[in-house]
Structure formats: C-alpha cells, structure tokens
Scaffold this motif. Structure first.
Motif, PDB file in Angstrom:
ATOM      1  N   LEU A  51      42.293  30.628  23.734  1.00  0.00           N
ATOM      2  CA  LEU A  51      43.127  29.533  24.331  1.00  0.00           C
ATOM      3  C   LEU A  51      44.435  30.044  25.019  1.00  0.00           C
ATOM      4  O   LEU A  51      44.717  29.347  26.210  1.00  0.00           O
ATOM      5  N   GLN A  52      45.018  30.883  24.484  1.00  0.00           N
ATOM      6  CA  GLN A  52      46.176  31.577  25.538  1.00  0.00           C
ATOM      7  C   GLN A  52      45.775  32.015  26.840  1.00  0.00           C
ATOM      8  O   GLN A  52      46.450  31.851  27.868  1.00  0.00           O
ATOM      9  N   GLY A  53      44.466  32.676  26.708  1.00  0.00           N
ATOM     10  CA  GLY A  53      43.921  33.093  28.062  1.00  0.00           C
ATOM     11  C   GLY A  53      43.794  31.802  29.086  1.00  0.00           C
ATOM     12  O   GLY A  53      43.933  32.045  30.232  1.00  0.00           O
ATOM     13  N   MET A  54      43.190  30.842  28.390  1.00  0.00           N
ATOM     14  CA  MET A  54      42.803  29.690  29.301  1.00  0.00           C
ATOM     15  C   MET A  54      44.132  29.139  29.884  1.00  0.00           C
ATOM     16  O   MET A  54      44.224  28.628  30.850  1.00  0.00           O
ATOM     17  N   ILE A  55      45.036  28.997  29.068  1.00  0.00           N
ATOM     18  CA  ILE A  55      46.442  28.352  29.479  1.00  0.00           C
ATOM     19  C   ILE A  55      46.938  29.401  30.418  1.00  0.00           C
ATOM     20  O   ILE A  55      47.422  28.905  31.550  1.00  0.00           O
ATOM     21  N   ALA A  56      46.915  30.719  30.220  1.00  0.00           N
ATOM     22  CA  ALA A  56      47.683  31.535  31.503  1.00  0.00           C
ATOM     23  C   ALA A  56      46.864  31.409  32.527  1.00  0.00           C
ATOM     24  O   ALA A  56      47.695  31.361  33.585  1.00  0.00           O
ATOM     25  N   MET A  57      45.663  31.105  32.991  1.00  0.00           N
ATOM     26  CA  MET A  57      44.952  30.766  33.851  1.00  0.00           C
ATOM     27  C   MET A  57      45.396  29.869  34.519  1.00  0.00           C
ATOM     28  O   MET A  57      45.557  29.432  35.820  1.00  0.00           O
ATOM     29  N   VAL A  60      45.530  36.391  47.370  1.00  0.00           N
ATOM     30  CA  VAL A  60      44.820  36.872  46.108  1.00  0.00           C
ATOM     31  C   VAL A  60      43.564  36.178  45.896  1.00  0.00           C
ATOM     32  O   VAL A  60      43.265  35.217  46.059  1.00  0.00           O
ATOM     33  N   ALA A  61      42.600  37.345  44.981  1.00  0.00           N
ATOM     34  CA  ALA A  61      41.409  36.828  45.017  1.00  0.00           C
ATOM     35  C   ALA A  61      41.233  36.962  43.329  1.00  0.00           C
ATOM     36  O   ALA A  61      42.183  37.010  42.647  1.00  0.00           O
ATOM     37  N   GLY A  62      39.882  36.519  42.867  1.00  0.00           N
ATOM     38  CA  GLY A  62      39.581  36.468  41.721  1.00  0.00           C
ATOM     39  C   GLY A  62      39.727  37.536  40.816  1.00  0.00           C
ATOM     40  O   GLY A  62      40.378  37.585  39.731  1.00  0.00           O
ATOM     41  N   CYS A  63      39.303  38.661  41.620  1.00  0.00           N
ATOM     42  CA  CYS A  63      39.606  40.069  40.928  1.00  0.00           C
ATOM     43  C   CYS A  63      41.017  40.267  40.423  1.00  0.00           C
ATOM     44  O   CYS A  63      41.238  41.139  39.421  1.00  0.00           O
ATOM     45  N   HIS A  64      42.197  39.912  41.153  1.00  0.00           N
ATOM     46  CA  HIS A  64      43.558  40.217  40.959  1.00  0.00           C
ATOM     47  C   HIS A  64      43.919  39.195  39.730  1.00  0.00           C
ATOM     48  O   HIS A  64      44.762  39.775  39.129  1.00  0.00           O
ATOM     49  N   ILE A  65      43.170  38.211  39.494  1.00  0.00           N
ATOM     50  CA  ILE A  65      44.047  37.276  38.388  1.00  0.00           C
ATOM     51  C   ILE A  65      42.906  37.147  37.194  1.00  0.00           C
ATOM     52  O   ILE A  65      43.280  36.666  36.050  1.00  0.00           O
ATOM     53  N   ASP A  66      41.980  37.879  37.310  1.00  0.00           N
ATOM     54  CA  ASP A  66      40.911  37.575  36.084  1.00  0.00           C
ATOM     55  C   ASP A  66      41.495  38.103  34.808  1.00  0.00           C
ATOM     56  O   ASP A  66      41.197  37.504  33.639  1.00  0.00           O
ATOM     57  N   PRO A 120      31.135  31.036  47.206  1.00  0.00           N
ATOM     58  CA  PRO A 120      31.116  32.769  46.692  1.00  0.00           C
ATOM     59  C   PRO A 120      32.212  32.940  45.976  1.00  0.00           C
ATOM     60  O   PRO A 120      32.318  34.174  45.416  1.00  0.00           O
ATOM     61  N   VAL A 121      33.113  32.160  45.702  1.00  0.00           N
ATOM     62  CA  VAL A 121      34.433  32.530  45.100  1.00  0.00           C
ATOM     63  C   VAL A 121      33.949  32.421  43.548  1.00  0.00           C
ATOM     64  O   VAL A 121      33.326  31.616  43.158  1.00  0.00           O
ATOM     65  N   ARG A 122      34.741  33.387  42.902  1.00  0.00           N
ATOM     66  CA  ARG A 122      34.748  33.268  41.402  1.00  0.00           C
ATOM     67  C   ARG A 122      35.978  33.791  40.913  1.00  0.00           C
ATOM     68  O   ARG A 122      36.787  34.561  41.735  1.00  0.00           O
ATOM     69  N   LEU A 123      36.372  33.660  39.634  1.00  0.00           N
ATOM     70  CA  LEU A 123      37.340  34.459  38.827  1.00  0.00           C
ATOM     71  C   LEU A 123      36.708  35.746  38.011  1.00  0.00           C
ATOM     72  O   LEU A 123      36.223  35.301  36.980  1.00  0.00           O
ATOM     73  N   SER A 124      36.587  36.668  38.313  1.00  0.00           N
ATOM     74  CA  SER A 124      36.107  37.912  37.977  1.00  0.00           C
ATOM     75  C   SER A 124      36.517  39.090  38.538  1.00  0.00           C
ATOM     76  O   SER A 124      37.086  39.270  39.703  1.00  0.00           O
ATOM     77  N   ARG A 125      36.174  40.136  37.875  1.00  0.00           N
ATOM     78  CA  ARG A 125      36.846  41.614  38.270  1.00  0.00           C
ATOM     79  C   ARG A 125      36.020  42.284  39.405  1.00  0.00           C
ATOM     80  O   ARG A 125      36.559  42.983  40.011  1.00  0.00           O
ATOM     81  N   VAL A 126      34.916  41.388  39.719  1.00  0.00           N
ATOM     82  CA  VAL A 126      34.433  41.817  40.950  1.00  0.00           C
ATOM     83  C   VAL A 126      34.152  40.826  42.131  1.00  0.00           C
ATOM     84  O   VAL A 126      33.750  41.292  43.341  1.00  0.00           O
ATOM     85  N   SER A 127      35.186  39.997  42.155  1.00  0.00           N
ATOM     86  CA  SER A 127      35.237  38.970  43.487  1.00  0.00           C
ATOM     87  C   SER A 127      36.398  39.370  43.979  1.00  0.00           C
ATOM     88  O   SER A 127      37.512  39.075  43.642  1.00  0.00           O
TER      89      SER A 127
END
Length: 603
Positions: free
Chosen positions: A439-445, A454-460, A492-499
């Motif tokens: 839950l803390q991670g979901m709230i942080a995002m 900034v891309a998904g890989c930067h904030i994952d 093509p966008v994602r929140l992930s380490r590779v996006s």
C-alpha cells in the motif's frame, strides 16, 4: 460473453499433439520449431483459431512461447507464470524455462548441434524478434528458416475458423476527434518524414484510428485487421469485409477501403517507398513482401501508437464515467463479500462463485464485456500472479484466507482494471506487514511529482522501495498502459524498470505493486492513474497523477504504525472521495457499508 471456467485440458492429452508436431517437422527437414503465444497482430489475447501455444502445450498464460525439438520441448515463461505453468503442462514432456533469464538462443545452443534448422512462421514473429534471435545464434551454425504453412495448423484437425466479429462505431464524442481528423494527423506525420505510407498491424491502432470497435478476440473490443495509410490520409483495411455493415461503411467514407485479407500481399508488393513499418510489432513476413520488390522501408514505431497513448479530455472523461459505474459494482461486491465472510463455514463460497457475482454486478452497470479474465485467487492461489480459476482449480474460500481480486470491465465509454486484496476473516502480521508495504508503494506512485522527460524506468522504484526496505519485491512491472475503450494492456508506455518512454500528460496507466508468498497468499493493490500537468512551483514544469479508480482499500490488513502521517492523509482523502462519488450510486446496504469502510484510518 464473459469468462468461462472450464479447464483447458488434461495435460496428458497434449503429448500426442507434441508427437504429431515432431513428425511434421521431420517431414519438413526441420530440427525444431518456434510456437509463440502471439498471433499475427502480437496481441495479448488471441482468437480460438490462433491459440496454438495453449493447444499444443496446455499453457494458457498471456505471454510465453515454446521451442520444440526432437528431444526437448521448452515452455518459456516469465515470473508471472512460473507457478501456473507447472499445473498446466505435462512436466514429463514439456520443460518450463525461466525467461528472460534464459534466452531462446542460449537454450537452442544447448539443445541442437551445429547445422540445426529451426523453423518459424514469419506471420507470427516480428522483424525485431527474428533479427535479435539470428544475432544471438551467430556462430552457432543454427539457422532460422521461415516456413509457408504453419505445421501446428497442419496437425490441428479441428482448428476453429477465423473470427468475424461485427464492427461497431465508436462515437466522435467519446473519441474527441473524428476518424477523418485522425487520418489527417497521421498522414501529416508521414509527409513530414517523407514517407509514402505506413503499414499498421496492431488491431488497437487501426480501431483507434478509424473510431471503430470490434468483437474478434475476447475481452478486447478491437477489429483484427491489417491496414495501410498513405500520405494523403487514405486507408486500406485488410480483413474479412463481412464484419463491416452498411452504417459503419458509410461512416468511414470513400477514403477508407475495406478489402479481403488475401489482397494484402498484392498491396504490400505494390507500395511506393519509403514505407514506414514498425520492426517491434509488424510480422517478419510484411517486411519480406515489401523487400521482395526492393521497396525502401523506414523502420520506425507505428505512427498511431503514441497519439493513441496520449488521451484527450474526451477520452479521459469517458474513462472517468466508466470508473464511476465500475466503482459502484466493486463496492456492491465488497459489501456482499463482507456479509458472506462471517458465514463461510455454514455457507461455502468458492472463487468461481465470487467471480460470477462480480460479473453480474458489472452487468447491472451496463458492462459490454470484462476487460480480461478475472484473476480471483484465495489463499495459495492468490500467489499465482495471473491465476485464472477453472472448474478444476476452483477453491473453497476458508475463514482467514486472503482473497486477491484483479478484474476489469469494458464499458460503452471506457475500460477499467482494479485489484483489491481482502481478508476473509482475521489474518496475522505475516500478511498485514507486506500488505502495508504494498500500500505504501501504491501511495508513493499516486503522489509522485516529476519533471517532463521522466520515464517509467525512473519512477518504478518508488512503488518498490517500501518492500525493498524489508527485503521483498515482486516479479512484474508496476504498471501498464490502458486503452480508452480498447485493450486493457496498451503499449508503449509502462511503469517498469525497462520502459524508457517519457511519460506525457494524458497517458493512462495502472499502479499495481504486489507481494506473493508461494503456497500461502498473494497481495496486490491496483488503481488506474492518468498523467496530468502538475504546475511549475520552482519554475520547472512538473507532471503528476490523477487517480481514476474509486473503490475502498481494505484497512483491516493495514499496520497503521508503519505508515507516515502523509500516507495516512492520502488514504483518508482518497476514501473521502470514494465515499462522496460512489455513495450515491449504490444500494442503501452498500452505502452503509461504504461509510464504515472509508472512515479515517486510526493509529
């Protein structure tokens, strides 16, 4: 219409199919063959006709592939499916392979001697995929060989027919732009790049471009087709023309031609270049046909992908409206589940029963279809990331179980995707602690603010950091793109380490960190969020997220002492919004339950 729960098959019945394929390969002088999950359009969901991987192996996950040789049959699956695959395939004949940790080329080098011939269907693999595999096999003596006529199809005696779902119009009011305006916008992109045409192979790109929706594949309202858009905005669509009724044809106008699929080969070999084709999504065969006439190709991303990903205010408005109705259905379900949780010993409840109840509640809200097969796992089944309940796996929910419900709907104005994790009675700290970290991670995002670029890989990592602090993590991305009345998983966008694609205002994504303890329980909390402009308080333009999903987050699983005051404030404010916006839409019983479930969190 909605989800079916029949088991796919007994794993043992797939062994004769494997043997038949091996015989077919021998007849073609092939030492192996690639069997992908994907169809020619690279979609997550495939029609019954294109479900070759499931038919051959029994594995029903949404991603993966099999490589068959005379001695081995490796089923390549990522972290989401490593529990599921073991229950679905005959492990004496099919071997699960941890992918992408183990690469296809690495596996082939061990499985085959130098000079090995691996066949592949060039309609089912992208140019980039084949190119990368050829590069990885360089020096091994193992060669890739395109085959005409898929050998799996040749042995599949009762293979279903190709789908012919009727095409319907998507209103200009919901699209925020007419199809003619969209065609003009894409055509201008081609002219600016000195390109004569672009080949479109993704059904959601074609459906978005022409403001149409289809019924060819389950859960995703897309029209399976190929298309060519020219620099003047004219479009030729290649599919079964029987899908298009008079109303749709009239709305599309004279600048959109509907042609049979068989006409595609001739069209591709008669194009003037340069022709824009996306190597990441277009089949290898499309490139081969164009290249057969020495026509120049510009290898660039599908020109529709980014305009589709950046939603306008009309599309966002439709998504908001869909989430209100979906939130009402979810609240009715949560109220119903709470009432049933106290009676689980006297009145048994199973996973399928809950899924069917949820489908009925969404149907009452006007759902057209679910947006993906409902993931509803209790206890150990919740630890299977993409668990799909069947009659064979349907589990009775027990007091004290953790229940993970990941589901979504296709409405007439938008697409939803939500996950909630629920206690079916008292649970102990081994669940509450990781639940709070998730839950803390979901709230942080949800609260993130970040500059343009900034891309998904930067904030994952924002969503993972609370879990990392306790040595925990999850083996899937934090979020995926979502279509507006289209595919629930949209590139093509994602929140992930590779996006590495920069986030832009208007993009809609999921926000879904999780935690899974194999054999015990699974936790995931998911809301959909839309990227919005967030001002420039220090002179730098910032972006942030607006939450679209409206449904309570269960507070009984929270350890309040782990949460900061600002995290508790966010949760209280979110729950106040849920109470205010969803309360008027539900029954009196559910409204009373909702008021209690959304009270401020107490420490």
């Amino acid at each position: 219409m909605f989800q079916t729960y029949d088991s796919q098959s007994d794993p043992a019945r797939h062994v004769p199919r494997l043997q038949a394929l091996r015989s077919a390969l021998t007849a073609r002088k092939l030492d192996g063959f690639l069997v992908p999950r994907a169809d020619a359009h690279q979609g997550e969901y495939v029609s019954a006709r294109d479900a070759r991987l499931a038919w051959l192996t029994g594995f029903t996950g949404s991603a993966g592939f099999c490589i068959v040789t005379a001695e081995r049959a490796g089923v390549f699956i990522d972290g989401r499916y490593r529990v599921q695959v073991k229950a679905e395939v005959d492990l004496t004949h099919f071997t699960p392979v941890a992918w992408p940790e183990v690469k296809a080329a690495e596996w082939l080098r061990e499985a085959l001697a130098e000079g090995g011939r691996i066949g592949f269907d060039p309609w089912l693999h992208t140019r980039r995929e084949i190119r990368e595999l050829e590069k990885a096999l360089a020096g091994s003596g193992i060669g890739l060989h395109p085959v005409q006529g898929n050998p799996v199809d040749a042995i599949w005696a009762d293979q279903p027919d190709a789908p012919i779902g009727a095409v319907r119009l998507w209103s200009d009011a919901l699209a925020g732009e007419t199809a003619a305006e969209k065609r003009a916008r894409i055509a201008a992109m081609l002219r600016d790049a000195d390109q004569q045409a672009a080949v479109l192979t993704l059904p959601d790109s074609i459906s978005w471009l022409l403001n149409i929706r289809g019924a060819d594949v389950p859960k995703n309202p897309v029209v399976q087709a190929f298309a060519i858009i020219e620099e003047d905005g004219r479009v030729a669509v290649f599919t079964n023309p029987a899908k298009f009724g008079p109303e749709v044809r009239a709305a599309l106008g004279n600048e959109v031609s509907i042609l049979p699929f068989d006409a595609l080969t001739v069209a591709l070999t008669n194009l003037g270049g340069p022709v824009r084709v996306d190597p990441a999504t277009a089949p290898e065969q499309v490139f081969r046909l164009i290249e057969s006439m020495s026509t120049p190709i510009s290898e660039e991303v599908d020109p529709v992908i980014m305009p589709k990903a950046v939603k306008n205010e009309a599309e966002i408005g439709g998504m908001r409206a869909a989430h209100l109705r979906d939130g009402a259905a979810i609240v009715e379900l949560l109220c119903w589940l709470d009432a049933r949780a106290a009676e689980l010993d006297a009145q048994p409840l199973t996973e399928i029963a809950v899924a069917r109840k949820l489908e009925a509640l969404r149907a009452a809200q006007g759902i057209l279809d679910i947006s993906f097969d409902t993931i509803l796992g209790s206890g150990p089944n919740g630890a299977i990331v993409h668990y799909r309940v069947t009659d064979a796996t349907d589990r009775r929910i027990r007091p004290g179980d953790v229940l993970l419900v990941d589901s979504g709907g296709q409405y007439g104005d938008g697409t939803t995707d939500i996950t909630r994790t629920l206690p079916m009675g008292p649970v102990d700290a081994k669940v509450r602690h990781p639940y709070t970290r998730v839950l803390q991670g979901m709230i942080a995002m949800s609260r993130a603010r970040f500059p343009h670029g900034v891309a998904g890989c930067h904030i994952d990592a924002l969503a993972r950091a609370p879990l990392w602090s306790d040595g925990m993590d999850y083996d899937h991305g934090t979020g995926h793109g979502v279509g507006a009345g289209l595919s629930v998983h949209e590139g093509p966008v994602r929140l992930s380490r590779v996006s590495d694609i920069p986030l832009r205002a208007g993009m809609i994504l999921s926000n879904e960190p999780g935690y899974y303890r194999e054999g015990e329980f699974g936790i995931r909390i998911e809301n959909l969020i839309v990227v919005r402009e967030a001002g420039n308080p220090d002179g730098r333009d910032m972006l942030g997220f607006e939450t679209l999903t409206l449904a309570p987050i269960d507070q009984r699983l929270i350890e309040p002492g782990l949460m900061s005051a600002s995290e508790r404030d966010w949760l209280d404010a979110y729950h106040a919004r849920v109470r205010d916006e969803i309360g008027p839409l539900v029954s009196s019983e559910a409204r009373e339950w909702l008021v209690a479930a959304t009270q401020p969190l107490t420490v």
